[in-house]
Motif scaffolding. Structure first.
Motif, PDB file in Angstrom:
ATOM      1  N   ASN A 195       0.837  -1.197   0.000  1.00  0.00           N
ATOM      2  CA  ASN A 195       0.000   0.000   0.000  1.00  0.00           C
ATOM      3  C   ASN A 195       0.872   1.247   0.000  1.00  0.00           C
ATOM      4  N   LEU A 196       0.370   2.280  -0.631  1.00  0.00           N
ATOM      5  CA  LEU A 196       1.041   3.577  -0.696  1.00  0.00           C
ATOM      6  C   LEU A 196       0.023   4.629  -0.282  1.00  0.00           C
ATOM      7  N   MET A 197       0.375   5.433   0.732  1.00  0.00           N
ATOM      8  CA  MET A 197      -0.570   6.391   1.292  1.00  0.00           C
ATOM      9  C   MET A 197       0.028   7.797   1.271  1.00  0.00           C
ATOM     10  N   VAL A 198      -0.805   8.769   0.940  1.00  0.00           N
ATOM     11  CA  VAL A 198      -0.440  10.191   1.009  1.00  0.00           C
ATOM     12  C   VAL A 198      -1.434  10.869   1.939  1.00  0.00           C
ATOM     13  N   ASP A 199      -0.960  11.370   3.068  1.00  0.00           N
ATOM     14  CA  ASP A 199      -1.815  12.012   4.072  1.00  0.00           C
ATOM     15  C   ASP A 199      -2.964  11.093   4.494  1.00  0.00           C
ATOM     16  N   GLY A 200      -2.674   9.795   4.567  1.00  0.00           N
ATOM     17  CA  GLY A 200      -3.691   8.836   4.962  1.00  0.00           C
ATOM     18  C   GLY A 200      -4.652   8.451   3.861  1.00  0.00           C
ATOM     19  N   GLU A 201      -4.432   8.962   2.645  1.00  0.00           N
ATOM     20  CA  GLU A 201      -5.283   8.627   1.503  1.00  0.00           C
ATOM     21  C   GLU A 201      -4.558   7.622   0.616  1.00  0.00           C
ATOM     22  N   HIS A 202      -5.259   6.567   0.227  1.00  0.00           N
ATOM     23  CA  HIS A 202      -4.652   5.513  -0.578  1.00  0.00           C
ATOM     24  C   HIS A 202      -4.477   5.973  -2.019  1.00  0.00           C
ATOM     25  N   VAL A 203      -3.279   5.756  -2.579  1.00  0.00           N
ATOM     26  CA  VAL A 203      -3.016   6.055  -3.987  1.00  0.00           C
ATOM     27  C   VAL A 203      -2.482   4.790  -4.650  1.00  0.00           C
ATOM     28  N   ASP A 204      -2.596   4.724  -5.979  1.00  0.00           N
ATOM     29  CA  ASP A 204      -2.120   3.555  -6.718  1.00  0.00           C
ATOM     30  C   ASP A 204      -0.614   3.388  -6.551  1.00  0.00           C
ATOM     31  N   MET A 205      -0.187   2.137  -6.412  1.00  0.00           N
ATOM     32  CA  MET A 205       1.235   1.849  -6.250  1.00  0.00           C
ATOM     33  C   MET A 205       1.990   2.263  -7.510  1.00  0.00           C
ATOM     34  N   ALA A 206       3.019   3.085  -7.332  1.00  0.00           N
ATOM     35  CA  ALA A 206       3.795   3.612  -8.452  1.00  0.00           C
ATOM     36  C   ALA A 206       5.011   4.324  -7.894  1.00  0.00           C
ATOM     37  N   PRO A 207       5.996   4.615  -8.726  1.00  0.00           N
ATOM     38  CA  PRO A 207       7.081   5.489  -8.272  1.00  0.00           C
ATOM     39  C   PRO A 207       6.499   6.820  -7.805  1.00  0.00           C
ATOM     40  N   ILE A 208       7.071   7.361  -6.742  1.00  0.00           N
ATOM     41  CA  ILE A 208       6.543   8.588  -6.149  1.00  0.00           C
ATOM     42  C   ILE A 208       7.699   9.446  -5.680  1.00  0.00           C
ATOM     43  N   GLN A 209       7.573  10.754  -5.819  1.00  0.00           N
ATOM     44  CA  GLN A 209       8.620  11.658  -5.349  1.00  0.00           C
ATOM     45  C   GLN A 209       7.987  12.922  -4.788  1.00  0.00           C
ATOM     46  N   GLY A 210       8.755  13.614  -3.936  1.00  0.00           N
ATOM     47  CA  GLY A 210       8.230  14.816  -3.315  1.00  0.00           C
ATOM     48  C   GLY A 210       9.310  15.822  -3.012  1.00  0.00           C
ATOM     49  N   GLN A 211       8.909  17.081  -2.949  1.00  0.00           N
ATOM     50  CA  GLN A 211       9.821  18.188  -2.624  1.00  0.00           C
ATOM     51  C   GLN A 211       9.135  19.115  -1.637  1.00  0.00           C
ATOM     52  N   ILE A 212       9.873  19.564  -0.647  1.00  0.00           N
ATOM     53  CA  ILE A 212       9.345  20.458   0.368  1.00  0.00           C
ATOM     54  C   ILE A 212       9.213  21.869  -0.186  1.00  0.00           C
ATOM     55  N   PHE A 213       8.112  22.533   0.160  1.00  0.00           N
ATOM     56  CA  PHE A 213       7.930  23.953  -0.132  1.00  0.00           C
ATOM     57  C   PHE A 213       7.693  24.660   1.193  1.00  0.00           C
ATOM     58  N   PRO A 214       8.740  25.283   1.716  1.00  0.00           N
ATOM     59  CA  PRO A 214       8.654  25.850   3.070  1.00  0.00           C
ATOM     60  C   PRO A 214       7.577  26.923   3.193  1.00  0.00           C
ATOM     61  N   GLN A 215       6.785  26.792   4.260  1.00  0.00           N
ATOM     62  CA  GLN A 215       5.861  27.825   4.716  1.00  0.00           C
ATOM     63  C   GLN A 215       4.881  28.249   3.626  1.00  0.00           C
ATOM     64  N   MET A 216       4.416  27.296   2.867  1.00  0.00           N
ATOM     65  CA  MET A 216       3.520  27.555   1.738  1.00  0.00           C
ATOM     66  C   MET A 216       2.089  27.827   2.199  1.00  0.00           C
ATOM     67  N   GLY A 217       1.632  27.112   3.239  1.00  0.00           N
ATOM     68  CA  GLY A 217       0.262  27.262   3.717  1.00  0.00           C
ATOM     69  C   GLY A 217       0.194  28.067   4.998  1.00  0.00           C
ATOM     70  N   ARG A 218      -1.031  28.215   5.521  1.00  0.00           N
ATOM     71  CA  ARG A 218      -1.266  28.932   6.778  1.00  0.00           C
ATOM     72  C   ARG A 218      -2.182  28.084   7.651  1.00  0.00           C
ATOM     73  N   ILE A 219      -1.751  27.865   8.891  1.00  0.00           N
ATOM     74  CA  ILE A 219      -2.512  27.046   9.822  1.00  0.00           C
ATOM     75  C   ILE A 219      -2.821  27.877  11.059  1.00  0.00           C
ATOM     76  N   MET A 220      -3.924  27.593  11.710  1.00  0.00           N
ATOM     77  CA  MET A 220      -4.309  28.310  12.930  1.00  0.00           C
ATOM     78  C   MET A 220      -3.794  27.525  14.129  1.00  0.00           C
TER      79      MET A 220
END
Length: 563
Positions: free
Chosen positions: A535-560
């Motif tokens: 299984n492959l999960m993104v934020d607890g959501e199931h996605v199809d098994m495949a190569p996956i990559q990611g890059q950080i984007f600092p301070q992109m969103g706003r949280i309370m």
């Protein structure tokens, strides 16, 4: 004042009583019975004023007290000469999104019984929308008129937060929309972001989670939050929490059948997977933030580690802040404004949930709205600059405008000296954010990345301390530290050792195990050998098994939150 969430004017239900009242609602810390742990408890303090035979004269005096107390409770200064003319803070409308099917299915009940009373004590202006199907939150956020609302509050698990963030990123104005404030209250099984926000605010985690999370929401400041762009062969999504593969993903996904058990489903399935561990072959590549030295133990020596030259990647994170997105406020500097967002209302927030021992009730003739003529100002609610004295909130304001005096700031562009030919160039994804650290998935990673190939029990890339209840996977992580915290366990260890590792996660001590690799990175790529298993999960959501990559984007969103 740091414990006070609101103050409201009241009158007696006795018709001929000219006494006016104001009630202060506070949530101070108290020790639990037979325990050294602290928890917040609700307290209310009611004061009466009857110097005049006229109720109208008395209520005006109470309104002055209410206005001053409310401003001070929200960290706003009130000079002595301003007391008589002090007005309530500006009203800020909140959209509440509730997923009634999240976790054990009690999110709506939690909101009505535990959250709504606290919001009403704070005189918060909110409207509720119940999500009706998967992806509904994404649809709402895509079509919202953001100028009509201050923030969106998620009462659900982490899945609805994922939908909300990706809905904002699907908008044509995504660069501005992604800075729309997002708050969260625990209504699901995992509630990882709520655990993280409470943990970083110094509030208790676990016990009375809803109360403490709502308290933070009412006393919040806007805090920048890192997001990670996740690319698969056919889709691109924006992640706020984690990517998991192997054992952790198996526990998360396969325990869905036990959703009625709430958070206990993770514990049950963790024991199953420890007793019946699975091994997955693949290659993990990453760009470390600094020097990476692998842990070398005989039990894991059979895996092949190809060590490449690593370097510390230049990032866009400044100490205590994000470049171009917020600044410190001096005493006389002007407060910066936040964008707000509109939505589709379902119900009003004005409910009377409780009566006190004085026999008083809210009277329609003296609602907060009808007191606006006292000071020439309408009723106030949440303010984007609320600050908690003595609770670690910094004197920082966040600017949601893109850019400043020196022109626009592209905070989605990593500061990197890489050869442009190595970057993704014209991306097939939408929106086309500039992922300068990520080559296309069908191209090899740059030579300065580290590669680890072999058999894995699990791989976790997270950007938050908590991954779920009592799961302190990355104790050093912060909401905006500009790092992906990469953890992986390779096969070849005993079940006893694996159990010991999982038993130490609640305190974050698992990262000290010689069998747990822990490294801070700017980008990563995971390539499973067999796409038909696991299984492959993104934020607890199931996605199809495949190569996956990611890059950080600092301070992109706003949280309370409070940090």
């Amino acid at each position: 004042m740091g414990d006070i969430v609101g103050c409201r004017c009241r009158r007696s239900k006795t018709a001929d009583d000219s006494t006016a009242y104001f009630t202060i609602y506070a949530y101070p810390f108290r020790k639990r019975t037979m325990s050294s742990k602290l928890t917040r408890i609700r307290m209310d303090f009611t004061f009466g004023y009857n110097a005049s035979p006229s109720f109208d004269d008395n209520i005006r005096i109470c309104a002055v007290w209410r206005n001053v107390v409310t401003r001070l409770a929200r960290g706003q200064d009130v000079a002595m000469e301003e007391v008589e003319t002090c007005t309530l803070p500006e009203s800020k409308r909140l959209l509440i999104l509730i997923n009634p099917h999240s976790g054990p299915g009690k999110a709506q009940q939690i909101f009505e019984k535990e959250v709504a009373p606290m919001l009403n004590e704070a005189n918060a202006d909110y409207e509720v929308k119940i999500t009706e199907h998967a992806g509904h939150a994404t649809e709402i956020m895509v079509s919202l008129d953001l100028s009509q609302w201050y923030a969106v509050i998620i009462v659900s698990g982490d899945g609805l937060i994922y939908e909300t963030i990706n809905g904002l990123m699907k908008r044509p104005d995504w660069e501005r929309a992604i800075q729309f404030p997002v708050g969260c209250l625990p209504g699901g099984s995992g509630n990882a972001l709520c655990w993280t926000i409470n943990y970083l605010a110094g509030e208790p985690v676990g016990d009375e989670m809803v109360l403490h999370s709502t308290f933070i929401l009412l006393k919040h400041r806007l805090i920048p939050m890192d997001l990670v762009v996740i690319q698969l062969p056919t889709i691109q999504v924006f992640s706020f929490l984690s990517v998991t593969w192997g054992m952790i993903a198996d526990i998360d996904f396969e325990s869905e059948k036990l959703r009625a058990f709430g958070a206990a489903r993770f514990t049950i399935y963790a024991l199953i997977r420890i007793l019946r561990p699975r091994s997955y072959k693949g290659e993990l590549a990453f760009l470390p933030k600094g020097q990476y030295t692998p842990k070398t133990q005989q039990a894991i020596a059979k895996n092949t580690i190809r060590r490449m030259a690593s370097r510390e990647t230049a990032g866009s994170v400044c100490e205590n802040g994000a470049v171009g997105t917020y600044r410190t406020i001096s005493e006389d500097s002007e407060r910066l404004r936040s964008v707000s967002v509109p939505v589709m209302p379902i119900s009003s927030s004005k409910h009377n949930y409780a009566k006190d021992n004085l026999g008083m009730v809210f009277d329609e003739t003296v609602k907060e709205e009808n007191l606006s003529d006292v000071n020439g100002h309408s009723s106030g609610h949440l303010d984007e600059h609320t600050e908690v004295n003595g609770m670690g909130a910094s004197n920082v304001s966040f600017d949601t405008e893109i850019g400043g005096a020196n022109g626009p700031v592209n905070h989605l562009q990593a500061d990197d000296n890489r050869d442009p030919s190595q970057a993704s160039g014209s991306s097939p994804y939408s929106p086309n954010v500039s992922c300068s650290l990520l080559p296309p998935l069908d191209k090899p990673v740059p030579p300065d990345w580290v590669k680890v190939k072999g058999d894995f029990l699990t791989v976790l890339a997270t950007y938050q301390p908590y991954l779920g209840p009592d799961n302190l996977f990355a104790p050093d992580a912060r909401l905006n530290d500009g790092c992906i915290h990469l953890l992986f366990i390779r096969s070849g260890i005993t079940k006893k050792t694996l159990l010991e590792i999982f038993l130490s996660i609640d305190e974050g001590n698992h990262i000290n195990s010689p069998y747990v690799e822990y490294v801070k990175v700017s980008a990563f790529r995971l390539t499973p050998d067999d796409l038909s298993i696991g299984n492959l999960m993104v934020d607890g959501e199931h996605v199809d098994m495949a190569p996956i990559q990611g890059q950080i984007f600092p301070q992109m969103g706003r949280i309370m939150g409070i940090q």
